[in-house]
Motif scaffolding. Structure first.
Motif, PDB file in Angstrom:
ATOM      1  N   GLY A  86       0.808  -1.216   0.000  1.00 49.78           N
ATOM      2  CA  GLY A  86       0.000   0.000   0.000  1.00 49.78           C
ATOM      3  C   GLY A  86       0.837   1.258   0.000  1.00 49.78           C
ATOM      4  N   GLY A  87       1.942   1.236   0.740  1.00 48.32           N
ATOM      5  CA  GLY A  87       2.829   2.394   0.743  1.00 48.32           C
ATOM      6  C   GLY A  87       3.378   2.688  -0.639  1.00 48.32           C
ATOM      7  N   PHE A  88       3.842   1.645  -1.310  1.00 45.22           N
ATOM      8  CA  PHE A  88       4.388   1.830  -2.658  1.00 45.22           C
ATOM      9  C   PHE A  88       3.301   2.263  -3.643  1.00 45.22           C
ATOM     10  CE2 PHE A  88       7.899  -0.920  -1.097  1.00 45.22           C
ATOM     11  CZ  PHE A  88       8.952  -0.087  -1.446  1.00 45.22           C
ATOM     12  N   MET A  89       2.106   1.695  -3.522  1.00 48.65           N
ATOM     13  CA  MET A  89       1.037   2.042  -4.448  1.00 48.65           C
ATOM     14  C   MET A  89       0.602   3.489  -4.300  1.00 48.65           C
ATOM     15  SD  MET A  89       0.484  -0.468  -6.474  1.00 48.65           S
ATOM     16  CE  MET A  89       2.274  -0.660  -6.404  1.00 48.65           C
ATOM     17  N   ALA A  90       0.631   4.007  -3.070  1.00 48.60           N
ATOM     18  CA  ALA A  90       0.290   5.415  -2.862  1.00 48.60           C
ATOM     19  C   ALA A  90       1.320   6.316  -3.548  1.00 48.60           C
ATOM     20  CB  ALA A  90       0.221   5.724  -1.369  1.00 48.60           C
ATOM     21  N   LEU A 122      -8.783  -3.176  -6.686  1.00 47.91           N
ATOM     22  CA  LEU A 122      -8.213  -4.358  -7.339  1.00 47.91           C
ATOM     23  C   LEU A 122      -7.382  -5.192  -6.363  1.00 47.91           C
ATOM     24  CD1 LEU A 122      -9.354  -3.207  -9.912  1.00 47.91           C
ATOM     25  CD2 LEU A 122      -7.191  -3.677 -11.048  1.00 47.91           C
ATOM     26  N   THR A 123      -6.750  -4.537  -5.396  1.00 47.90           N
ATOM     27  CA  THR A 123      -6.005  -5.279  -4.375  1.00 47.90           C
ATOM     28  C   THR A 123      -6.948  -6.117  -3.531  1.00 47.90           C
ATOM     29  OG1 THR A 123      -4.293  -3.557  -4.251  1.00 47.90           O
ATOM     30  CG2 THR A 123      -4.476  -5.061  -2.382  1.00 47.90           C
ATOM     31  N   ILE A 124      -8.046  -5.520  -3.101  1.00 45.05           N
ATOM     32  CA  ILE A 124      -9.040  -6.255  -2.301  1.00 45.05           C
ATOM     33  C   ILE A 124      -9.600  -7.424  -3.099  1.00 45.05           C
ATOM     34  CG2 ILE A 124     -11.304  -6.087  -1.197  1.00 45.05           C
ATOM     35  CD1 ILE A 124     -10.594  -3.131  -0.584  1.00 45.05           C
ATOM     36  N   ILE A 125      -9.963  -7.165  -4.355  1.00 49.78           N
ATOM     37  CA  ILE A 125     -10.512  -8.215  -5.217  1.00 49.78           C
ATOM     38  C   ILE A 125      -9.512  -9.349  -5.397  1.00 49.78           C
ATOM     39  CG2 ILE A 125     -11.202  -8.736  -7.600  1.00 49.78           C
ATOM     40  CD1 ILE A 125     -12.430  -5.888  -7.678  1.00 49.78           C
ATOM     41  N   ALA A 126      -8.253  -8.996  -5.631  1.00 49.82           N
ATOM     42  CA  ALA A 126      -7.217 -10.003  -5.891  1.00 49.82           C
ATOM     43  C   ALA A 126      -7.047 -10.943  -4.715  1.00 49.82           C
ATOM     44  CB  ALA A 126      -5.890  -9.316  -6.220  1.00 49.82           C
ATOM     45  N   PHE A 127      -6.954 -10.408  -3.519  1.00 48.80           N
ATOM     46  CA  PHE A 127      -6.703 -11.255  -2.351  1.00 48.80           C
ATOM     47  C   PHE A 127      -7.937 -12.069  -1.957  1.00 48.80           C
ATOM     48  CE2 PHE A 127      -3.005  -8.487  -1.822  1.00 48.80           C
ATOM     49  CZ  PHE A 127      -2.037  -9.439  -1.504  1.00 48.80           C
ATOM     50  N   ILE A 128      -9.117 -11.478  -2.088  1.00 40.93           N
ATOM     51  CA  ILE A 128     -10.328 -12.247  -1.787  1.00 40.93           C
ATOM     52  C   ILE A 128     -10.490 -13.382  -2.787  1.00 40.93           C
ATOM     53  CG2 ILE A 128     -12.852 -12.167  -1.741  1.00 40.93           C
ATOM     54  CD1 ILE A 128     -12.708  -9.420  -0.516  1.00 40.93           C
ATOM     55  N   ASP A 129     -10.231 -13.100  -4.060  1.00 48.89           N
ATOM     56  CA  ASP A 129     -10.335 -14.142  -5.085  1.00 48.89           C
ATOM     57  C   ASP A 129      -9.296 -15.238  -4.854  1.00 48.89           C
ATOM     58  OD1 ASP A 129     -11.351 -15.408  -7.345  1.00 48.89           O
ATOM     59  OD2 ASP A 129      -9.982 -14.374  -8.701  1.00 48.89           O
ATOM     60  N   GLY A 241      -1.980  -7.341 -13.704  1.00 48.77           N
ATOM     61  CA  GLY A 241      -1.745  -6.805 -15.038  1.00 48.77           C
ATOM     62  C   GLY A 241      -2.386  -5.442 -15.246  1.00 48.77           C
ATOM     63  N   CYS A 242      -3.592  -5.276 -14.711  1.00 47.56           N
ATOM     64  CA  CYS A 242      -4.327  -4.039 -14.956  1.00 47.56           C
ATOM     65  C   CYS A 242      -3.952  -2.916 -13.994  1.00 47.56           C
ATOM     66  CB  CYS A 242      -5.829  -4.316 -14.930  1.00 47.56           C
ATOM     67  SG  CYS A 242      -6.344  -5.378 -16.320  1.00 47.56           S
ATOM     68  N   VAL A 243      -3.309  -3.239 -12.881  1.00 47.33           N
ATOM     69  CA  VAL A 243      -2.707  -2.202 -12.048  1.00 47.33           C
ATOM     70  C   VAL A 243      -1.464  -1.650 -12.742  1.00 47.33           C
ATOM     71  CG1 VAL A 243      -1.361  -1.814  -9.941  1.00 47.33           C
ATOM     72  CG2 VAL A 243      -3.605  -2.892  -9.799  1.00 47.33           C
ATOM     73  N   VAL A 244      -0.639  -2.541 -13.281  1.00 44.28           N
ATOM     74  CA  VAL A 244       0.550  -2.103 -14.031  1.00 44.28           C
ATOM     75  C   VAL A 244       0.127  -1.242 -15.217  1.00 44.28           C
ATOM     76  CG1 VAL A 244       2.524  -2.860 -15.405  1.00 44.28           C
ATOM     77  CG2 VAL A 244       1.918  -4.100 -13.321  1.00 44.28           C
ATOM     78  N   ALA A 245      -0.950  -1.644 -15.897  1.00 47.83           N
ATOM     79  CA  ALA A 245      -1.427  -0.882 -17.055  1.00 47.83           C
ATOM     80  C   ALA A 245      -1.908   0.505 -16.648  1.00 47.83           C
ATOM     81  CB  ALA A 245      -2.552  -1.648 -17.751  1.00 47.83           C
ATOM     82  N   ALA A 246      -2.560   0.601 -15.496  1.00 51.09           N
ATOM     83  CA  ALA A 246      -3.050   1.900 -15.030  1.00 51.09           C
ATOM     84  C   ALA A 246      -1.902   2.865 -14.759  1.00 51.09           C
ATOM     85  CB  ALA A 246      -3.892   1.720 -13.766  1.00 51.09           C
ATOM     86  N   LEU A 247      -0.762   2.318 -14.345  1.00 50.91           N
ATOM     87  CA  LEU A 247       0.380   3.158 -13.988  1.00 50.91           C
ATOM     88  C   LEU A 247       1.328   3.418 -15.164  1.00 50.91           C
ATOM     89  CD1 LEU A 247       1.241   1.547 -10.520  1.00 50.91           C
ATOM     90  CD2 LEU A 247       0.050   3.711 -10.920  1.00 50.91           C
ATOM     91  N   TYR A 248       1.539   2.387 -15.996  1.00 48.62           N
ATOM     92  CA  TYR A 248       2.632   2.479 -16.963  1.00 48.62           C
ATOM     93  C   TYR A 248       2.259   2.045 -18.382  1.00 48.62           C
ATOM     94  CZ  TYR A 248       5.566   3.091 -12.840  1.00 48.62           C
ATOM     95  OH  TYR A 248       6.114   3.558 -11.681  1.00 48.62           O
ATOM     96  N   ALA A 249       0.982   1.926 -18.707  1.00 48.46           N
ATOM     97  CA  ALA A 249       0.597   1.435 -20.028  1.00 48.46           C
ATOM     98  C   ALA A 249       1.154   2.301 -21.151  1.00 48.46           C
ATOM     99  CB  ALA A 249      -0.923   1.339 -20.136  1.00 48.46           C
ATOM    100  N   GLU A 250       1.046   3.607 -21.003  1.00 47.68           N
ATOM    101  CA  GLU A 250       1.490   4.492 -22.087  1.00 47.68           C
ATOM    102  C   GLU A 250       2.992   4.366 -22.313  1.00 47.68           C
ATOM    103  OE1 GLU A 250       0.081   6.346 -25.148  1.00 47.68           O
ATOM    104  OE2 GLU A 250      -1.226   5.843 -23.447  1.00 47.68           O
TER     105      GLU A 250
END
Length: 258
Positions: A86-90, A122-129, A241-250
Motif C-alpha cells: 500500500g505504501g508503494f502504491m500510494a 483491485l487489491t481487495i478483489i485479488a486477495f479475496i479471489d 496486469g491491470c494495475v501495471v497498465a493503469a500506472l505504466y501502459a502508455e
C-alpha cells in the motif's frame, strides 16, 4: 531529492500503509460476512480485541515478532506485505499522475485519488479471489463506478466504451466454446476494468495478465500444487496486469512501438 520532497514521499507511503492495513480487515471479513465498518479489530485465533499499539502498520508486526500479543498465535506475514504494498502504491499513484512533486494541479490530484482508489479495489478483489476463488459483484460495481468517473474526466468516451468489450467479449466467447475457460466474475471484472482503462490500456493490461498468469500456472503445474484440469483463481493476475497498465501502459506502448 530535497527534504520537502522526501517528507512528501514519506507521508504518502505512511498513508498508503494505513489504508491497506484497513484493507486487510476488509479482505478477511468480507468473505466471512463480518461487519468491517464498525467493530474493533480482533485476533482471528483467540478473538481478543486488539489495542492501538497492536495495529500500527508494519511496526506492530515487527515488534510483536509476527505473533499475537495475547495468544502467541502466528500472524501471517501477508498482512505486513499488503501494508508495504500500500505504501508503494500510494507513491506510484502520485508520481505517475503528476509532473511536479510539489506543485500539483487539481486535475492531477483527481487522477491521483482515482488511481489509488482503483488500485485499492483491485487489491481487495485479488486477495479475496485468491482466498475464495470468488469475485464480489459489489466490488465489480465499484470498479465500474470508478470507470464512469474516469471516462467523464478523460472526455474520450468512445475509447473507454470500447474498453468494456475489447477483452471481456472474447473471454465470454471462449468460455462458451470451452466450458470453464473463465469464471463469470473474471469476465465482469474485465469489463469494468476496460471501462476504467480504455481499450488501448486494457489490451496492455491483459497482455501482462497472460504473462503473469502463465508463469504462475507453470509454477503450480511444475510443483504439482495444481493439476492440468484444476481451476485456479485468475482474478489476481487480472488485477496485477491491470494495475501495471493503469500506472505504466502508455510508457510500455511507447517503448514497444518506438
Amino acid at each position: 531529492m530535497t527534504v520537502s520532497e522526501f517528507l512528501l514521499y514519506a507521508m504518502m507511503f505512511v498513508f498508503g500503509m494505513c489504508m491497506f492495513s484497513f484493507y486487510n480487515v476488509v479482505i478477511y471479513r468480507v468473505p466471512k460476512h463480518i461487519q468491517f465498518v464498525k467493530g474493533r479489530s480482533f485476533c482471528p485465533d483467540c478473538g481478543h480485541n486488539l489495542k492501538a499499539l497492536d495495529l500500527v502498520p508494519v511496526f506492530s508486526y515487527i515488534f510483536l515478532r509476527g505473533k499475537c500479543r495475547y495468544c502467541k498465535a502466528k500472524i501471517s506475514p501477508r498482512y505486513m506485505a499488503v501494508e508495504i504494498l500500500g505504501g508503494f502504491m500510494a507513491v506510484f499513484s502520485y508520481v505517475c499522475n503528476t509532473h511536479s512533486l510539489i506543485h500539483v494541479h487539481a486535475d492531477e490530484l483527481a487522477a491521483v485519488i482515482i488511481t489509488f482508489a482503483y488500485i485499492s479495489l483491485l487489491t481487495i478483489i485479488a486477495f479475496i479471489d485468491a482466498d475464495t476463488m470468488e469475485i464480489s459483484n459489489v466490488m465489480v460495481v465499484l470498479v465500474l463506478m470508478l470507470g464512469v468517473i474516469n471516462t467523464v474526466l478523460s472526455g474520450n468516451y468512445l475509447e473507454h466504451i470500447i474498453g468494456i468489450f475489447v477483452i471481456s467479449v472474447p473471454m465470454l466467447i471462449l468460455t462458451i466454446v470451452i466450458d470453464g475457460a473463465f469464471g463469470g466474475g473474471d469476465i465482469k471484472l474485465m469489463a469494468a476494468i476496460g471501462l476504467y482503462l480504455g481499450w488501448r490500456h486494457t489490451l496492455v493490461g491483459f497482455f501482462i495478465t497472460l504473462i503473469v498468469g502463465g508463469i504462475a500456472g507453470a509454477y503450480l503445474l511444475i510443483t504439482k500444487k495444481k493439476g492440468r484440469k484444476d481451476h485456479f483463481a485468475f482474478g489476481p493476475y487480472i488485477c496485477v496486469g491491470c494495475v501495471v497498465a493503469a500506472l505504466y501502459a502508455e510508457e510500455l506502448i511507447n517503448w514497444y512501438l518506438y
